[in-house]
Motif scaffolding. Structure first.
Motif, PDB file in Angstrom:
ATOM      1  N   ASP A 112       0.803  -1.222   0.000  1.00 52.94           N
ATOM      2  CA  ASP A 112       0.000   0.000   0.000  1.00 52.94           C
ATOM      3  C   ASP A 112       0.836   1.272   0.000  1.00 52.94           C
ATOM      4  O   ASP A 112       0.294   2.362  -0.171  1.00 52.94           O
ATOM      5  N   GLY A 113       2.142   1.132   0.227  1.00 50.91           N
ATOM      6  CA  GLY A 113       2.976   2.329   0.210  1.00 50.91           C
ATOM      7  C   GLY A 113       4.407   1.999   0.580  1.00 50.91           C
ATOM      8  O   GLY A 113       4.677   0.997   1.248  1.00 50.91           O
ATOM      9  N   PHE A 114       5.312   2.842   0.119  1.00 53.01           N
ATOM     10  CA  PHE A 114       6.722   2.731   0.512  1.00 53.01           C
ATOM     11  C   PHE A 114       6.935   3.741   1.633  1.00 53.01           C
ATOM     12  O   PHE A 114       6.679   4.932   1.449  1.00 53.01           O
ATOM     13  N   VAL A 115       7.389   3.266   2.774  1.00 59.93           N
ATOM     14  CA  VAL A 115       7.552   4.123   3.949  1.00 59.93           C
ATOM     15  C   VAL A 115       9.034   4.484   4.057  1.00 59.93           C
ATOM     16  O   VAL A 115       9.868   3.636   4.389  1.00 59.93           O
ATOM     17  N   LEU A 116       9.355   5.731   3.753  1.00 61.39           N
ATOM     18  CA  LEU A 116      10.748   6.172   3.677  1.00 61.39           C
ATOM     19  C   LEU A 116      11.092   6.963   4.941  1.00 61.39           C
ATOM     20  O   LEU A 116      10.575   8.050   5.168  1.00 61.39           O
ATOM     21  N   SER A 117      11.981   6.397   5.732  1.00 62.47           N
ATOM     22  CA  SER A 117      12.331   6.990   7.021  1.00 62.47           C
ATOM     23  C   SER A 117      13.763   7.522   6.981  1.00 62.47           C
ATOM     24  O   SER A 117      14.380   7.606   5.918  1.00 62.47           O
ATOM     25  N   LEU A 118      14.297   7.885   8.127  1.00 61.35           N
ATOM     26  CA  LEU A 118      15.623   8.515   8.177  1.00 61.35           C
ATOM     27  C   LEU A 118      16.745   7.546   7.812  1.00 61.35           C
ATOM     28  O   LEU A 118      17.754   7.949   7.251  1.00 61.35           O
ATOM     29  N   THR A 119      16.571   6.279   8.152  1.00 62.34           N
ATOM     30  CA  THR A 119      17.623   5.292   7.907  1.00 62.34           C
ATOM     31  C   THR A 119      17.055   4.119   7.110  1.00 62.34           C
ATOM     32  O   THR A 119      15.876   3.780   7.245  1.00 62.34           O
ATOM     33  N   PRO A 120      17.909   3.489   6.303  1.00 64.78           N
ATOM     34  CA  PRO A 120      17.431   2.293   5.585  1.00 64.78           C
ATOM     35  C   PRO A 120      16.840   1.261   6.547  1.00 64.78           C
ATOM     36  O   PRO A 120      15.849   0.600   6.233  1.00 64.78           O
ATOM     37  N   TYR A 121      17.427   1.163   7.711  1.00 70.45           N
ATOM     38  CA  TYR A 121      16.988   0.177   8.701  1.00 70.45           C
ATOM     39  C   TYR A 121      15.511   0.329   9.063  1.00 70.45           C
ATOM     40  O   TYR A 121      14.816  -0.657   9.319  1.00 70.45           O
ATOM     41  N   GLY A 214       8.669  10.274   4.584  1.00 68.73           N
ATOM     42  CA  GLY A 214       7.263  10.268   4.212  1.00 68.73           C
ATOM     43  C   GLY A 214       6.899   8.942   3.578  1.00 68.73           C
ATOM     44  O   GLY A 214       7.665   7.979   3.636  1.00 68.73           O
ATOM     45  N   VAL A 215       5.717   8.915   3.000  1.00 69.78           N
ATOM     46  CA  VAL A 215       5.209   7.679   2.397  1.00 69.78           C
ATOM     47  C   VAL A 215       4.874   7.940   0.938  1.00 69.78           C
ATOM     48  O   VAL A 215       4.296   8.978   0.608  1.00 69.78           O
ATOM     49  N   VAL A 216       5.265   7.021   0.078  1.00 75.34           N
ATOM     50  CA  VAL A 216       4.808   7.036  -1.314  1.00 75.34           C
ATOM     51  C   VAL A 216       3.691   6.002  -1.413  1.00 75.34           C
ATOM     52  O   VAL A 216       3.957   4.799  -1.442  1.00 75.34           O
TER      53      VAL A 216
ATOM     54  N   GLU B 220       0.866  -0.987 -10.908  1.00 76.89           N
ATOM     55  CA  GLU B 220       1.036  -0.441  -9.561  1.00 76.89           C
ATOM     56  C   GLU B 220       1.406   1.031  -9.664  1.00 76.89           C
ATOM     57  O   GLU B 220       2.525   1.379 -10.032  1.00 76.89           O
ATOM     58  N   LYS B 221       0.446   1.875  -9.332  1.00 82.40           N
ATOM     59  CA  LYS B 221       0.626   3.322  -9.515  1.00 82.40           C
ATOM     60  C   LYS B 221       0.998   3.993  -8.198  1.00 82.40           C
ATOM     61  O   LYS B 221       0.397   3.718  -7.153  1.00 82.40           O
ATOM     62  N   PHE B 222       1.965   4.873  -8.271  1.00 79.29           N
ATOM     63  CA  PHE B 222       2.312   5.701  -7.125  1.00 79.29           C
ATOM     64  C   PHE B 222       1.504   6.990  -7.158  1.00 79.29           C
ATOM     65  O   PHE B 222       1.344   7.584  -8.217  1.00 79.29           O
ATOM     66  N   VAL B 223       0.981   7.400  -6.019  1.00 74.13           N
ATOM     67  CA  VAL B 223       0.348   8.721  -5.955  1.00 74.13           C
ATOM     68  C   VAL B 223       1.335   9.679  -5.275  1.00 74.13           C
ATOM     69  O   VAL B 223       2.424   9.291  -4.861  1.00 74.13           O
ATOM     70  N   GLU B 224       0.967  10.936  -5.218  1.00 76.11           N
ATOM     71  CA  GLU B 224       1.907  11.938  -4.707  1.00 76.11           C
ATOM     72  C   GLU B 224       2.418  11.532  -3.329  1.00 76.11           C
ATOM     73  O   GLU B 224       1.637  11.210  -2.434  1.00 76.11           O
ATOM     74  N   PRO B 225       3.727  11.618  -3.136  1.00 75.58           N
ATOM     75  CA  PRO B 225       4.313  11.298  -1.834  1.00 75.58           C
ATOM     76  C   PRO B 225       3.731  12.191  -0.740  1.00 75.58           C
ATOM     77  O   PRO B 225       3.438  13.370  -0.970  1.00 75.58           O
ATOM     78  N   VAL B 226       3.555  11.609   0.440  1.00 77.20           N
ATOM     79  CA  VAL B 226       2.976  12.305   1.593  1.00 77.20           C
ATOM     80  C   VAL B 226       4.091  12.498   2.629  1.00 77.20           C
ATOM     81  O   VAL B 226       4.619  11.522   3.168  1.00 77.20           O
ATOM     82  N   SER B 227       4.460  13.739   2.888  1.00 79.22           N
ATOM     83  CA  SER B 227       5.519  14.000   3.868  1.00 79.22           C
ATOM     84  C   SER B 227       5.069  13.578   5.256  1.00 79.22           C
ATOM     85  O   SER B 227       3.908  13.756   5.633  1.00 79.22           O
TER      86      SER B 227
END
Lengths: 273, 273
Positions: A112-121, A214-216, B220-227
């Protein structure tokens, strides 16, 4: 549903990692399985060698009305796809030996989304996943088989079955096999929400200034249906267009909302099982 | 690549159904695996019981530069996720017994469209799938482990690793495990194109008049990233926005094009294996 509303926690299905994201809720697990276009089904081709195979299949969890009428309210997983002679023979052999069927494991996963945080971990996905364990047998009953074929066709596009040339003829019935899986254990996992990071990084001003978090959101989007070369209908029928529009709206909303929810309750460090 | 360009066809991986859709091409198989956000990994927890488990993991096929420098040009599948103590112990035990590792099977599947034909029997997906078989071991070498962590992070969003707080610290290194799978057999399947139906239905005017046939492309579509709540960056960084825009365009085009291609060469009825 008459059945109990959670699957039992057993040694086989107990989630030991990120327990706060685990679910044994029957509706949640069935919902994940039934909205996943491809299930991954594994089995062991040769019991003497502990090497499994995974194959993609289409499936649905459901309760055959006759089972329900007979007081059996346990949902089964009906699987359609290439049921190889090998898999079929294993199921048959197991049944003939008086066993419940061939041991199967089915996984359904939605991102449902890629959750991008401060560290790869601390990177993560927002996702929903379900794992079923149980035993598979081939559906021999004609009524149940046709019911399952309709169920599975309509799980791809609602009302599609009724809008095609049916019922299946004899040749089609003989070439189609449905695998029916009784469930002995099941569990699910759901992660939704904003990123979360470890305290050490949350106190690091330089890192907080430098890294976007953030989350994509992501969802499986349908684009406009493309009529085939021998299609004669002037317009895309409503059962298709309505499905495309409604599903796109629903899926996009889920992914967007999941990206904004609070992070899961902070995980507590514990030894892994 | 120096390696041979196809995986060998063996009893273990030979595709017997819809052979015309099968591929053993190394680049095609690696491409499917490397563009699938979740791989489904199966193993047998207890060798005495032929019951597998499937778990979702993130992974990539790649060639570690040091292996290549040493003349070993065979790509491996690097897997990241919850490597349970059980899986880890099984891998360790196998290695200590002098075996190649724990037997694993990995499946990667992408759905590119729903192919709606005249009859449920001829319904299909446009899809790309790959299945790998082999043996998994835990990566112990620190350089290879960091290289694999970077590889896998950047497989989710390119250049993400360099745009986060790295390198991993000791605690992160110890809590992270990478499973490395050597490939003993691999195969893929690709279906693209318009619907196809059996001759009996193609001659049925009433059916041709009544049933819409075509493809509903899906991607699989990405929507605008959410900060996120503690993000401080004013703009979505280029490594994220560029990825979202480029991937969406590429994926949508693939799904749309796949929907219009000629149907696969008509399948010939043959006995199943």
């Amino acid at each position: 549903m008459d059945e109990s509303t959670t699957y039992p926690q057993t040694v086989a299905n107990k989630v030991n990692r990120y327990k706060h994201q685990a679910t044994y809720d029957v509706d949640t697990i069935h919902g994940i399985v039934n909205s996943t276009p491809v299930l991954h089904v594994s089995f062991v081709p040769d019991p003497a060698i502990p090497a499994p195979i995974v194959i993609p299949m289409i499936g649905q969890m459901a309760l055959f009305p006759r089972d329900e009428a007979n007081g059996n309210s346990t949902w089964k997983c009906y699987l359609h796809g290439y049921v190889s002679s090998r898999l079929m023979n294993l199921a048959d052999t197991a049944v003939k030996r008086g066993e419940e069927g061939i041991p199967l494991c089915v996984a359904a996963t939605k991102v449902d989304g890629f959750v991008l945080s401060l560290t790869p971990y601390s990177h993560n996905y927002n996702y929903r996943s379900a794992v079923l364990q149980g035993f598979g047998t081939i559906v021999e009953d004609i009524d149940e088989k046709i019911w399952a074929m309709k169920l599975i066709t309509n799980s791809v596009v609602p009302d599609r079955y009724e809008n095609t040339r049916v019922p299946p003829d004899n040749a089609e019935m003989q070439s189609t096999r449905i695998l029916k899986m009784s469930i002995t254990a099941a569990s699910g996992k759901v992660r939704e929400g904003v990123p979360e990071d470890e305290r050490k990084d949350m106190k690091n001003e330089a890192v907080l200034d430098a890294v976007w978090t953030g989350v994509v959101p992501v969802y499986e989007k349908f684009v406009e249906p493309v009529s085939g070369p021998y299609n004669r209908m002037q317009r895309i029928p409503e059962h298709v267009s309505k499905f495309v529009n409604e599903e796109n709206a629903r899926r996009e909303e889920y992914a967007r909302e999941a990206a904004k929810k609070p992070a899961p309750v902070k995980r507590v460090k514990k030894s892994e099982d």
